[in-house]
Design a protein around this motif. Structure first.
Motif, mmCIF file in Angstrom:
data_model
loop_
_atom_site.group_PDB
_atom_site.id
_atom_site.type_symbol
_atom_site.label_atom_id
_atom_site.label_comp_id
_atom_site.label_asym_id
_atom_site.label_seq_id
_atom_site.Cartn_x
_atom_site.Cartn_y
_atom_site.Cartn_z
ATOM 1 N N THR A 222 -20.321 49.886 -2.661
ATOM 2 C CA THR A 222 -21.098 51.082 -2.087
ATOM 3 C C THR A 222 -21.802 51.210 -1.552
ATOM 4 O O THR A 222 -22.429 52.151 -1.004
ATOM 5 N N LEU A 223 -23.066 49.899 -2.114
ATOM 6 C CA LEU A 223 -24.130 50.082 -1.386
ATOM 7 C C LEU A 223 -24.522 49.460 0.071
ATOM 8 O O LEU A 223 -24.922 49.919 1.081
ATOM 9 N N LEU A 224 -23.061 49.224 0.233
ATOM 10 C CA LEU A 224 -23.459 48.438 1.712
ATOM 11 C C LEU A 224 -22.797 50.371 2.557
ATOM 12 O O LEU A 224 -23.233 50.412 3.625
ATOM 13 N N SER A 225 -21.796 50.798 1.901
ATOM 14 C CA SER A 225 -21.679 51.951 2.516
ATOM 15 C C SER A 225 -23.499 53.202 2.732
ATOM 16 O O SER A 225 -23.480 53.680 3.644
ATOM 17 N N ILE A 226 -22.964 53.210 1.366
ATOM 18 C CA ILE A 226 -24.960 54.270 1.807
ATOM 19 C C ILE A 226 -25.960 53.550 2.712
ATOM 20 O O ILE A 226 -26.460 54.040 3.334
ATOM 21 N N LEU A 227 -26.232 52.223 2.976
ATOM 22 C CA LEU A 227 -27.392 51.516 3.958
ATOM 23 C C LEU A 227 -26.868 51.668 4.899
ATOM 24 O O LEU A 227 -27.334 51.661 5.870
ATOM 25 N N LEU A 228 -25.827 51.435 5.383
ATOM 26 C CA LEU A 228 -25.145 51.050 6.351
ATOM 27 C C LEU A 228 -24.773 52.913 6.993
ATOM 28 O O LEU A 228 -25.317 52.983 8.699
ATOM 29 N N ARG A 229 -24.421 53.480 6.515
ATOM 30 C CA ARG A 229 -23.752 54.808 6.719
ATOM 31 C C ARG A 229 -23.219 55.281 8.265
ATOM 32 O O ARG A 229 -23.533 55.495 8.680
ATOM 33 N N GLY A 230 -22.450 54.574 8.493
ATOM 34 C CA GLY A 230 -21.180 55.024 9.250
ATOM 35 C C GLY A 230 -21.779 53.358 10.297
ATOM 36 O O GLY A 230 -20.967 53.210 10.900
ATOM 37 N N ARG A 231 -23.042 52.726 10.339
ATOM 38 C CA ARG A 231 -23.236 52.383 11.384
ATOM 39 C C ARG A 231 -22.458 50.400 11.305
ATOM 40 O O ARG A 231 -22.254 50.087 10.235
ATOM 41 N N VAL A 232 -22.373 49.628 12.263
ATOM 42 C CA VAL A 232 -22.098 48.253 12.023
ATOM 43 C C VAL A 232 -22.756 47.682 12.775
ATOM 44 O O VAL A 232 -23.516 48.173 14.132
ATOM 45 N N PRO A 233 -22.408 45.691 12.556
ATOM 46 C CA PRO A 233 -23.553 44.954 12.844
ATOM 47 C C PRO A 233 -23.149 44.745 14.418
ATOM 48 O O PRO A 233 -21.898 44.502 14.984
ATOM 49 N N ARG A 234 -23.778 44.715 15.984
ATOM 50 C CA ARG A 234 -23.946 44.630 16.857
ATOM 51 C C ARG A 234 -23.198 43.403 17.364
ATOM 52 O O ARG A 234 -25.043 42.993 18.144
ATOM 53 N N TRP A 235 -23.647 41.689 16.587
ATOM 54 C CA TRP A 235 -24.170 40.289 16.801
ATOM 55 C C TRP A 235 -22.514 40.495 17.821
ATOM 56 O O TRP A 235 -21.388 40.179 18.228
ATOM 57 N N GLY A 236 -23.609 38.772 18.310
ATOM 58 C CA GLY A 236 -22.262 38.342 18.867
ATOM 59 C C GLY A 236 -21.422 37.279 17.846
ATOM 60 O O GLY A 236 -22.029 37.074 17.293
ATOM 61 N N GLY A 237 -20.521 36.517 18.932
ATOM 62 C CA GLY A 237 -19.672 35.879 18.544
ATOM 63 C C GLY A 237 -20.463 34.371 17.825
ATOM 64 O O GLY A 237 -19.859 33.978 16.076
ATOM 65 N N PRO A 238 -21.344 33.978 18.234
ATOM 66 C CA PRO A 238 -22.006 32.411 17.389
ATOM 67 C C PRO A 238 -22.967 32.773 16.502
ATOM 68 O O PRO A 238 -22.298 32.479 14.812
ATOM 69 N N LEU A 239 -23.194 34.178 16.042
ATOM 70 C CA LEU A 239 -24.107 34.732 15.083
ATOM 71 C C LEU A 239 -22.970 35.349 13.944
ATOM 72 O O LEU A 239 -23.133 34.901 12.609
ATOM 73 N N ARG A 240 -21.706 35.639 14.314
ATOM 74 C CA ARG A 240 -21.448 35.957 13.361
ATOM 75 C C ARG A 240 -20.407 35.388 12.873
ATOM 76 O O ARG A 240 -19.867 34.862 11.614
ATOM 77 N N LEU A 241 -19.919 33.281 13.830
ATOM 78 C CA LEU A 241 -19.457 32.808 12.870
ATOM 79 C C LEU A 241 -20.622 32.062 12.079
ATOM 80 O O LEU A 241 -20.053 31.285 10.828
ATOM 81 N N LEU A 242 -21.773 32.222 12.503
ATOM 82 C CA LEU A 242 -22.887 31.637 11.111
ATOM 83 C C LEU A 242 -23.521 32.025 9.766
ATOM 84 O O LEU A 242 -23.389 31.477 8.839
ATOM 85 N N VAL A 243 -22.739 33.514 10.261
ATOM 86 C CA VAL A 243 -22.593 35.017 8.869
ATOM 87 C C VAL A 243 -21.657 33.726 8.317
ATOM 88 O O VAL A 243 -22.231 33.658 6.980
#
Length: 378
Positions: free
Chosen positions: A216-237
């Motif tokens: 619920t907090l993630l939905s409130i904080l992101l407000r519909g936005r999504v991370p625009r990360w590249g593939g390497p960063l996503r794999l790292l996370v």
């Protein structure tokens, strides 16, 4: 971050996440049935053990999606239609849940240990309080046990539409943080009152609500936005999230069912479980849709059936192969022998077949009906 709104909320990468969460849960229960030498494969055993936290992903993802859809409904209609919300949830959850529940009760009359033989246990699952029964009385039957998490989901659904309808986002944020605090206070209580073996903490709603609060907090904080990360960063996370789970297990001894060695270790370990679930979620949210092919997203869409059926399929498949039901075992039960490989392949084929048929002939008609009550569809 990028914004996404509209009448339709379609995030296929979250279906991929849902399927990966199921893979973890399947691996966790697989080791209960498959005949192999556990001491010979410690890394595999550790992977399967942390796979139980796939349930945490399910809870976090469910809360994120429900909160996101409710806020979009509020923005489009100016209100939350609580009645329609409950109808939508019932049409999504109840058909397969009650089919599974009554099917297991019927099967339990001819196959041992697939369903409870206690009416209080049955009544608790009929009223979506089954997790509390397990918390107090212990596990009842392997194929029946996955139903406990549906009780926790339903308890979350009872409160979230009213909260969003009457409380400002800031107050819901405070409420969610308070829920996380209550979860960790409950964990502290269990750690300071240790019991041998399974102490019931895993199925306690107060413990599991931390993941709903996080979603619920993630939905409130992101407000519909999504991370625009590249593939390497996503794999790292993603690797960091999975690493948090292994750290919780290997560094602090946190498992889904055992008591914890120290109160501080319990708090630190469960903090890592929560952080790991958040990181894994963020690693996939907004992922390039080319990495979410239709066949993989379909497996995520049928993950509800995969989840509810998997323990039953594992129990029946390996039970028949290894003579658990008073029948001659057709294959030797030596670790790593034919029973392991035949049972694994047969279980997967039967499981995916059942989930596909369930989705096509049982769930999908109700899902189409459910869409009639939706302002924002998925």
């Amino acid at each position: 971050m990028a914004e996404k709104g509209g009448r339709r909320f379609d995030r296929p990468e979250l279906d991929v996440l849902r399927f990966l969460a199921f893979v973890g849960v399947f691996a966790f229960h697989y080791i209960d049935y498959a005949p192999f030498d556990r001491d010979a494969y410690p890394i595999f055993m550790a992977f399967c053990t942390v796979g139980a936290f796939g349930v945490s992903i399910f809870f976090l993802l469910s809360a994120y999606l429900i909160t996101e859809l409710l806020y979009r409904e509020w923005e489009m209609a100016g209100r939350i239609d609580v009645k329609r919300f409950f109808i939508r949830r019932a049409l999504r959850i109840w058909p397969l849940y009650f089919t599974m529940l009554f099917g297991l009760l019927a099967l339990g009359r001819i196959v041992p240990k697939v369903a409870p033989d206690s009416w209080p246990a049955v009544l608790s699952f009929l009223t979506f309080t089954g997790n509390w029964y397990v918390t107090v009385a212990g596990w009842i039957a392997g194929p029946f046990d996955p139903l406990w998490s549906i009780s926790v989901e339903e308890q979350f659904y009872l409160g979230i539409p009213f909260a969003i309808a009457v409380l400002a986002r800031r107050r819901i944020t405070i409420l969610c943080l308070a829920v996380v605090g209550l979860s960790f206070a409950t964990i502290w209580h269990y750690a300071t009152h240790p019991l041998e073996g399974d102490n019931g903490m895993w199925t306690n709603s107060l413990v599991q609500f931390q993941f709903f609060a996080a979603g619920t907090l993630l939905s409130i904080l992101l407000r519909g936005r999504v991370p625009r990360w590249g593939g390497p960063l996503r794999l790292l996370v993603l690797a960091a999230g999975i690493g948090c789970w292994f750290w919780a297990l290997l560094g602090f001894g946190v498992k889904s069912w055992d008591a914890h060695p120290t109160p501080i270790g319990a708090l630190a370990g469960w903090g890592l479980v929560l952080l790991g679930a958040i990181l894994i979620f963020l690693a996939l949210l907004g992922m390039d849709r080319r990495l979410a092919p239709p066949w993989l997203t379909y497996w995520g869409r049928i993950s509800y059936g995969l989840y509810l059926f998997h323990s039953l399929v594992l129990y029946l498949t390996f039970g028949l192969l290894m003579g658990w039901f008073g029948l001659p075992a057709p294959l030797p039960r030596d670790p790593g022998g034919p029973a392991l490989w035949v049972g694994t392949i047969l279980s997967l084929l039967v499981l995916f077949g059942m989930a596909h048929l369930s989705y096509r002939w049982l769930e999908l008609p109700f899902l189409r009906w459910k869409d009639r009550f939706a302002i924002v569809t998925r």
